[in-house]
Design an enzyme around this catalytic site. Structure first.
Site, PDB file in Angstrom:
ATOM      1  N   PHE A 198      73.624 -13.644 -14.320  1.00  0.00           N
ATOM      2  CA  PHE A 198      74.753 -13.924 -13.429  1.00  0.00           C
ATOM      3  C   PHE A 198      75.684 -12.728 -13.430  1.00  0.00           C
ATOM      4  O   PHE A 198      76.098 -12.251 -14.488  1.00  0.00           O
ATOM      5  CB  PHE A 198      75.521 -15.174 -13.877  1.00  0.00           C
ATOM      6  CG  PHE A 198      76.648 -15.519 -12.950  1.00  0.00           C
ATOM      7  CD1 PHE A 198      76.401 -16.147 -11.737  1.00  0.00           C
ATOM      8  CD2 PHE A 198      77.954 -15.188 -13.271  1.00  0.00           C
ATOM      9  CE1 PHE A 198      77.434 -16.441 -10.860  1.00  0.00           C
ATOM     10  CE2 PHE A 198      79.002 -15.482 -12.403  1.00  0.00           C
ATOM     11  CZ  PHE A 198      78.738 -16.104 -11.193  1.00  0.00           C
ATOM     12  N   ASP A 203      76.154  -5.607 -18.192  1.00  0.00           N
ATOM     13  CA  ASP A 203      77.248  -6.472 -17.759  1.00  0.00           C
ATOM     14  C   ASP A 203      77.809  -7.174 -18.991  1.00  0.00           C
ATOM     15  O   ASP A 203      77.226  -8.135 -19.499  1.00  0.00           O
ATOM     16  CB  ASP A 203      76.711  -7.477 -16.728  1.00  0.00           C
ATOM     17  CG  ASP A 203      77.783  -8.436 -16.245  1.00  0.00           C
ATOM     18  OD1 ASP A 203      78.817  -8.576 -16.931  1.00  0.00           O
ATOM     19  OD2 ASP A 203      77.582  -9.065 -15.195  1.00  0.00           O
ATOM     20  N   LYS A 245      87.053 -10.635 -17.560  1.00  0.00           N
ATOM     21  CA  LYS A 245      87.341 -11.815 -18.391  1.00  0.00           C
ATOM     22  C   LYS A 245      88.342 -11.533 -19.511  1.00  0.00           C
ATOM     23  O   LYS A 245      89.535 -11.414 -19.261  1.00  0.00           O
ATOM     24  CB  LYS A 245      86.024 -12.390 -18.925  1.00  0.00           C
ATOM     25  CG  LYS A 245      85.244 -13.151 -17.822  1.00  0.00           C
ATOM     26  CD  LYS A 245      84.166 -14.027 -18.404  1.00  0.00           C
ATOM     27  CE  LYS A 245      83.348 -14.765 -17.351  1.00  0.00           C
ATOM     28  NZ  LYS A 245      83.966 -15.971 -16.860  1.00  0.00           N
TER      29      LYS A 245
HETATM   30  C1  LIG Z   1      78.238 -11.861 -17.075  1.00  0.00           C
HETATM   31  C2  LIG Z   1      79.177 -12.078 -15.922  1.00  0.00           C
HETATM   32  N1  LIG Z   1      79.279 -11.127 -14.981  1.00  0.00           N
HETATM   33  C3  LIG Z   1      80.120 -11.262 -13.937  1.00  0.00           C
HETATM   34  C4  LIG Z   1      80.875 -12.391 -13.782  1.00  0.00           C
HETATM   35  C5  LIG Z   1      81.791 -12.521 -12.602  1.00  0.00           C
HETATM   36  O1  LIG Z   1      83.082 -12.319 -13.023  1.00  0.00           O
HETATM   37  P1  LIG Z   1      84.300 -12.780 -12.075  1.00  0.00           P
HETATM   38  O2  LIG Z   1      84.245 -14.256 -12.006  1.00  0.00           O
HETATM   39  O3  LIG Z   1      85.514 -12.242 -12.768  1.00  0.00           O
HETATM   40  O4  LIG Z   1      84.082 -12.145 -10.752  1.00  0.00           O
HETATM   41  C6  LIG Z   1      80.792 -13.406 -14.728  1.00  0.00           C
HETATM   42  C7  LIG Z   1      81.580 -14.649 -14.571  1.00  0.00           C
HETATM   43  O5  LIG Z   1      81.297 -15.661 -15.132  1.00  0.00           O
HETATM   44  C8  LIG Z   1      79.918 -13.252 -15.822  1.00  0.00           C
HETATM   45  O6  LIG Z   1      79.796 -14.191 -16.755  1.00  0.00           O
END
Ligand SMILES: Cc1ncc(COP(=O)(O)O)c(C=O)c1O
Length: 397
Positions: A134, A219, A248
């Protein structure tokens, strides 16, 4: 205002992209929150791995208050000290001082959009990502997301992304070739249920990408900023990626993201090729600096590692028939429940005063503030057996 009234107003005013949340929160302190009726909950979700220092931490409150009273926002035509300082600190923590560069943005999806554009700038057409991964909801981040159901309503996606099974080094080696611009993956998958890959996976991903001249993009939006007991979980694998994306926990509750590139990848974007009005906002940067300084000063990395182990061991030692196991690192934990009824368990937990997240039908995710105390963790471990027993009873009835 009753909780039911709040829900009705929500339904009348907000788009239905989240469904209607079951609880209306009014305030928080540390790892505790209170709803609008004054009911107290232990917050084991932490805004989904966001509230690294919990709620209303004095260091964040002070940093934000002082910054907004001094210089609240500048455009990208001006430099601000908090943005400079934050970029330098992130480079320092990631071993990229001198060779690395940072792009500050507002969210995890945007950090990944930046990584996507960096990958495109290599001139190679293909990006490899992982099944179940994700990376966010904007179109580029969604194109990298290995969950077909999330992509399907918005096809066509930006092209060129191929998916391989997560944690499988041979699968990765078989698709990464000289056309591959980047491999994008989470070092621990969060949204797919807290999936920890085999220990040799990240080193293998580093070796495979380096051999083919492709970028390794990690990520760490969910795993970064101390959540796993290390500043960034890839550091425990002893590798240096080309790009790390963050958000986050970075802002401790304020919206901020960062795309950090190290080495050649740091120079692939040139003036005019990317930007965002709020990127590097001084208030958000001041909050992020307060978060990073407090994690270091208060020993929260060691605390997260130790407390995470304590919770995982405590849950496993219950030996409860409904617990299939506990996955995760530090304070990013997935309690695997036998059978697809994690949502019912989360509802029961909320009724008992604990906020947890049924991240998958069979998995409860815990991503509490790093300031969760031993006593608060114990509070959860004391109540959990009763919740599980009740769930077992409901199941046989
Ligand atoms: C691993 C990861 N990447 C990207 C995101 C997306 O982040 P945002 O919700 O701040 O756009 C999330 C959100 O849960 C995530 O867990």
């Amino acid at each position: 205002m009753s909780p039911e009234d709040s829900r009705l107003r929500w339904q009348a005013a907000l788009m239905d992209n989240y469904g209607t949340p079951p609880v209306t929160l009014a305030r928080g302190a540390g790892a505790e929150v209170w709803d609008t009726t004054g009911r107290r909950y232990l917050d084991l979700v932490g805004g989904i791995a966001v509230n690294a220092l919990g709620h209303a931490h004095p260091a964040v409150v002070r940093a934000v208050t002082e910054q907004i009273a001094t210089l609240g926002h500048v455009s990208n035509f001006a430099i601000s000290e908090p943005a400079l300082c934050l970029a330098e600190t992130l480079l320092d923590l990631l071993g990229g001082t001198g060779t690395g560069r940072v792009l500050l943005c507002n969210s995890g999806a945007e950090a990944n959009e930046t990584a996507f554009k960096i990958a495109r700038r290599t001139g190679r057409p293909k990006i490899v990502s992982t099944e179940g991964g994700f990376h966010g909801r904007t179109m580029g981040a969604l194109a990298l997301t290995g969950q077909p159901a999330k992509r399907a309503p918005f096809e066509p996606m930006p092209p060129g992304v191929e998916f391989v099974p997560y944690g499988d080094r041979d699968a990765l080696a078989s698709v990464v070739d000289d056309d591959t611009a980047a491999v994008v993956l989470e070092p621990v998958q969060g949204e797919s249920g807290v999936i920890v890959p085999p220990v040799d996976y990240l080193p293998a991903a580093r070796e495979i990408t380096a051999r083919r001249g492709a970028l390794l993009v990690l990520d760490e939006v969910q795993t970064g900023i101390g959540r796993t007991g290390a500043w960034f979980v890839h550091q425990t694998a002893g590798i240096t990626p080309d790009v790390v994306t963050l958000a986050k926990g970075l802002g401790g509750g304020l919206p901020i993201g960062a795309c950090v590139a190290i080495g050649d990848a740091a120079h692939l974007l040139s003036p005019g090729q990317h930007g965002t009005t709020f990127g590097g906002n001084p208030v958000c940067c001041a909050a992020a600096l307060a978060v990073l300084r407090t994690i270091a000063a208060d020993g929260l990395l060691d605390h997260a590692a130790a407390l995470g182990k304590e919770i995982a061991t405590g849950v496993e030692e219950l030996g409860h028939p409904l617990v299939a196991g506990v996955r995760g690192v530090g304070l990013l934990l997935g309690i695997a429940r036998t059978g697809p009824k994690a949502a019912d368990l989360a509802t029961a937990a909320r009724t008992a005063g604990f906020l947890v997240n049924p991240v998958q039908p069979d998995t409860i995710r815990l991503a509490p503030p790093l300031v969760l105390t031993d006593a608060q963790a114990q509070e959860f471990l004391t109540v959990l057996p009763g919740l599980l027993d009740q769930a077992l009873l409901d199941e046989v009835q």
